[in-house]
Design a protein around this motif. Structure first.
Motif, mmCIF file in Angstrom:
data_model
loop_
_atom_site.group_PDB
_atom_site.id
_atom_site.type_symbol
_atom_site.label_atom_id
_atom_site.label_comp_id
_atom_site.label_asym_id
_atom_site.label_seq_id
_atom_site.Cartn_x
_atom_site.Cartn_y
_atom_site.Cartn_z
ATOM 1 N N ALA A 36 0.826 -1.211 0.000
ATOM 2 C CA ALA A 36 0.000 0.000 0.000
ATOM 3 C C ALA A 36 0.858 1.257 0.000
ATOM 4 O O ALA A 36 0.548 2.239 -0.696
ATOM 5 C CB ALA A 36 -0.927 -0.018 1.221
ATOM 6 N N ASP A 70 -3.235 7.739 5.135
ATOM 7 C CA ASP A 70 -4.412 7.340 4.348
ATOM 8 C C ASP A 70 -4.183 5.996 3.650
ATOM 9 O O ASP A 70 -5.091 5.170 3.557
ATOM 10 C CB ASP A 70 -4.742 8.413 3.315
ATOM 11 C CG ASP A 70 -5.238 9.714 3.954
ATOM 12 O OD1 ASP A 70 -5.621 9.666 5.138
ATOM 13 O OD2 ASP A 70 -5.214 10.744 3.272
ATOM 14 N N GLU A 116 -4.549 3.208 6.222
ATOM 15 C CA GLU A 116 -5.955 3.008 6.572
ATOM 16 C C GLU A 116 -6.717 2.345 5.432
ATOM 17 O O GLU A 116 -7.607 1.512 5.670
ATOM 18 C CB GLU A 116 -6.587 4.350 6.935
ATOM 19 C CG GLU A 116 -6.093 4.903 8.271
ATOM 20 C CD GLU A 116 -6.682 6.274 8.587
ATOM 21 O OE1 GLU A 116 -7.185 6.923 7.639
ATOM 22 O OE2 GLU A 116 -6.626 6.689 9.760
ATOM 23 N N ALA A 117 -6.386 2.691 4.198
ATOM 24 C CA ALA A 117 -7.056 2.071 3.046
ATOM 25 C C ALA A 117 -6.742 0.584 2.964
ATOM 26 O O ALA A 117 -7.548 -0.202 2.446
ATOM 27 C CB ALA A 117 -6.627 2.768 1.758
ATOM 28 N N LYS A 164 -10.309 -7.754 6.109
ATOM 29 C CA LYS A 164 -9.319 -6.838 5.543
ATOM 30 C C LYS A 164 -8.345 -7.587 4.641
ATOM 31 O O LYS A 164 -8.010 -7.128 3.543
ATOM 32 C CB LYS A 164 -8.538 -6.147 6.667
ATOM 33 C CG LYS A 164 -9.343 -5.241 7.566
ATOM 34 C CD LYS A 164 -8.467 -4.741 8.695
ATOM 35 C CE LYS A 164 -9.225 -3.927 9.714
ATOM 36 N NZ LYS A 164 -8.372 -3.532 10.855
ATOM 37 N N LYS A 210 -9.878 -6.602 1.100
ATOM 38 C CA LYS A 210 -9.151 -5.377 0.766
ATOM 39 C C LYS A 210 -7.787 -5.643 0.136
ATOM 40 O O LYS A 210 -7.362 -4.923 -0.771
ATOM 41 C CB LYS A 210 -8.988 -4.514 2.011
ATOM 42 C CG LYS A 210 -10.297 -3.895 2.515
ATOM 43 C CD LYS A 210 -10.023 -2.840 3.562
ATOM 44 C CE LYS A 210 -11.308 -2.122 3.959
ATOM 45 N NZ LYS A 210 -11.056 -1.021 4.917
#
Length: 403
Positions: A93, A128, A131-132, A225, A229
């Motif tokens: 990420a 961010d 968290e994403a 998650k 995700k």
């Protein structure tokens, strides 16, 4: 095709031919559509396809050509990681942020390090991205003390939460463990078939369900998650799958839908023991972090620098540069790594070597920062400062070993 424009700061160019070399190397990379390197400003503008090329590859190409891409470094504390796969998900990420050159996340210390192009990335973008990915970054203040306090508070909160979960699960699972011991060790002679007219199976259901809901929730959340995700399985997925299978199967048997035995004890004890392990791990991380902080606290806060006119000036340690001459009086800490250029004294190096007997130092001998000057006055020329000192390297080596 996803094009991105970045500005590069490059060190080591000494002539126009250098800029031509760098430009040729960067242009030759697959995915680069345009590159312009300016020797006069030590800057470059590169347009590239983010789906074909990463900034890490650009940096490596520039390094291989003999030059250096200027980057800045930021650290962030990441909570909610449960295994090495979680660290890899965070790295992926972070590396996807435009302007990030490289990222490394250490699961053992709950810390992530990001190298990025100056002016291309801010701290909020890093938060961010984490968290994403489904994890919780510790949003820190700008000053070092507040940042340390925020990291400590996050680790303490995680330790307390894991302890509460463990105690809650242990209280409800203790009867289930007793039922299990009675069945296999005592032949079922102690536990009756029913309690106050309620079948023992429903008692087990009543004890296991809160454990499944409270302790299992964090594993279900982390599994979501990981799978939804991030598209990868981690340890939480296995734990959730194992405990849920045992619990659902037992409910089906208790309801008379299928024939078989009850495994409520298995479902609950899996969660309790794993949560206990998480608590012990969180506590050990906190203790390891405290040990590293204690080591860093041994550093001197200031240094007495001798100016060209012979005058002494006390300055913060962060302002000491390589080549500065420092006067170290008896009983004072040597501010940073250096070499003795004048004076003679015994230096206590026990914090580095473990040797209790002070070591004699004279002109030309090397000294280690944070060690203590015992009796004479030394004039020391700084050879290493900041992250290059022996003490900082020890801390960095420990962190790498933990990962």
């Amino acid at each position: 095709m996803s094009e991105h424009h970045v500005r590069l700061d490059i060190r080591g160019m000494s002539c126009a031919n250098c800029s031509t070399t760098v430009e040729s190397v960067v242009t030759g990379l697959d995915g680069v559509t345009e590159a312009s390197i300016n020797y006069a400003t030590d800057e470059g503008i590169v347009t590239y396809d983010t789906e074909q090329l990463s900034l890490r590859e650009v940096r490596d190409a520039i390094d291989d050509a003999g030059y250096e891409l200027v980057t800045e470094r930021a650290t962030v504390t990441v909570s909610d990681m449960s295994c090495a796969n979680c660290a890899e998900a965070n790295e992926t990420a972070l590396e996807a942020i435009p302007g990030v050159v490289d990222a490394s996340v250490n699961y053992a210390t709950d810390e992530g390090t990001v190298w990025y192009l100056p002016g291309e990335v801010d701290q909020s973008a890093i938060y961010d991205a984490i968290e994403a990915a489904g994890y919780s970054p510790v949003r820190e203040q700008s000053d070092d003390e507040s940042a340390t306090d925020a990291r400590d508070a996050a680790r303490d909160a995680e330790t307390r939460e894991q302890l509460r979960r463990t105690l809650f699960g242990a209280v409800l699972s203790a009867p289930l463990l007793f039922f299990l011991a009675d069945t296999f060790l005592l032949g079922g002679s102690v536990v009756p078939d029913s309690v106050f007219g309620v079948e023992i199976g429903w008692v087990e259901f009543a004890l296991a369900t809160p454990v499944q809901a409270v302790l299992g929730w964090s594993f279900y959340k982390n599994s979501y998650k990981a799978l939804v995700k991030n598209g990868r399985a981690n340890m939480d997925v296995l734990i959730a799958l194992g405990s849920t299978t045992a619990y659902v199967y037992s409910v089906a048997v208790l309801s008379g839908l299928i024939a078989g035995g009850l495994y409520f004890d298995t479902a609950a004890l899996i969660l309790v023991f794993i949560t206990l392990g998480n608590y012990l791990e969180a506590r050990s991380k906190g203790q390891a972090g405290e040990a590293l902080r204690s080591l860093l606290e041994m550093e001197a806060d200031t240094a007495t620098v001798v100016r060209e006119d012979g005058s002494d000036e006390e300055i913060p340690l962060e302002e000491v540069a390589v080549g500065d001459r420092m006067r170290v009086r008896p009983g004072e800490q040597i501010p940073t790594d250096g070499v003795v250029i004048e004076g003679q004294s015994a230096v206590d190096e026990s914090m580095v070597t473990g040797e209790s007997v002070p070591v004699e130092k004279t002109e030309g001998d090397e000294v280690v920062g944070s060690t203590i000057n015992e009796n004479g006055v030394l004039l020391v020329e700084a050879t290493k400062v900041g992250a290059d000192t022996a003490l900082q390297q020890i801390v960095e080596t420990v962190k790498q070993a933990q990962s």
